[in-house]
Design a protein around this motif. Structure first.
Motif, PDB file in Angstrom:
ATOM      1  N   GLU A  90      62.600  86.573  21.807  1.00  0.00           N
ATOM      2  CA  GLU A  90      62.219  85.623  22.854  1.00  0.00           C
ATOM      3  C   GLU A  90      62.589  86.237  24.195  1.00  0.00           C
ATOM      4  OE1 GLU A  90      63.056  81.114  22.832  1.00  0.00           O
ATOM      5  OE2 GLU A  90      64.626  81.943  24.135  1.00  0.00           O
ATOM      6  N   THR A  91      61.629  86.307  25.109  1.00  0.00           N
ATOM      7  CA  THR A  91      61.853  86.942  26.401  1.00  0.00           C
ATOM      8  C   THR A  91      61.527  85.975  27.531  1.00  0.00           C
ATOM      9  OG1 THR A  91      61.281  89.113  25.480  1.00  0.00           O
ATOM     10  CG2 THR A  91      61.248  88.899  27.875  1.00  0.00           C
ATOM     11  N   ARG A  92      62.432  85.869  28.491  1.00  0.00           N
ATOM     12  CA  ARG A  92      62.210  85.071  29.691  1.00  0.00           C
ATOM     13  C   ARG A  92      62.243  86.004  30.890  1.00  0.00           C
ATOM     14  NH1 ARG A  92      62.928  79.593  28.580  1.00  0.00           N
ATOM     15  NH2 ARG A  92      63.910  79.176  26.559  1.00  0.00           N
TER      16      ARG A  92
END
Length: 245
Positions: A175-177
């Motif tokens: 998961e990348t923000r």
């Protein structure tokens, strides 16, 4: 640290699956074949295959045997870039400088730390990535020692934590923000920038099955980094390309 045999079997099959050597639907060796290959008991083989099944990588059937599971959720993946490879590819010199390290208990006020730690401690690492001896990015990283116990012995004098993880610990979900932020006093000092300079903030969490691996927060010099993602229907690849400084 030598892995238990069932973990080595699991790891070798897992690596073959995640690298694409074993494709979805491919039959795995039978339990008897694995027992012969690794000179071990059925219980050891069963433990390895059960862990792969729990991670969603393998489907087990008493009659048909085990096979590589079909993708169930994501048909496109954003790969995790290796900063060293990207910097070298641009013709620049790369190095990573570790500036902080500690083994810590998860902070009860932060659920993401509790989830990542499981029943163990966390390894906290801080450091700076350099391109041509100029800061490119600084990072704060937490690593689950329950999921990656071997990392506690690494010095990171020749390889960055991220590169070591990519080389040794296959991941199944990330998961990348991504956000544009202004450098605060601490980030500005680490990146040798004026306070308030534009930075690219990337926060990434990775898992191997249900087990969390790492949580990393990176700040990149805003004028020196592009994040480029390429997607396909079955497989994705990304290049996160540092521009010439």
């Amino acid at each position: 640290m030598k892995l238990p045999l069932h973990e080595r079997i699991r790891s070798e099959i897992e690596t073959a699956i995640l690298s694409g050597t074993l494709r979805p639907g491919a039959r795995l060796p039978t339990e008897h074949e694995l027992m012969q290959r690794y000179d071990c008991s059925r219980m050891t083989v069963n433990k390895a295959l059960s862990a792969l099944a729990v991670a969603g990588l393998v489907d087990r059937n008493k009659r048909a045997g085990s096979s590589v599971a079909q993708p169930k959720v994501h048909s496109m993946v954003l790969d995790i870039p290796d900063l060293e490879q990207e910097v070298v590819r641009r013709g620049q010199r790369y190095r990573f400088q570790l500036s902080g390290r500690e083994v810590k208990q998860p902070d009860p006020d932060y659920p993401e730390e509790l989830q990542l730690a499981g029943n163990s401690d966390l390894l906290r690492l801080e450091g700076v990535h350099f391109a041509d001896d100029r800061p490119l990015a600084c990072e704060r990283r937490l690593i689950s020692l329950a999921a990656v116990p071997d990392i506690a012995a690494q010095m990171f004098d020749k390889i960055s934590p991220g590169a070591w993880l990519l080389e040794h610990v296959p991941w199944t979900e990330a998961e990348t923000r991504i956000a544009a932020v202004a450098a605060d006093r601490t980030i500005a000092a680490r990146l040798e920038l004026p306070i308030g300079s534009a930075c690219l903030s990337i926060e990434r969490r990775t898992w191997r099955g249900a087990d969390g691996i790492t949580l990393v927060h990176q700040h990149f010099v805003g004028t020196a980094y592009d994040l480029v993602a390429r997607f396909g229907p079955a497989k994705g690849s990304t290049g996160a390309e540092p521009q010439q400084l």
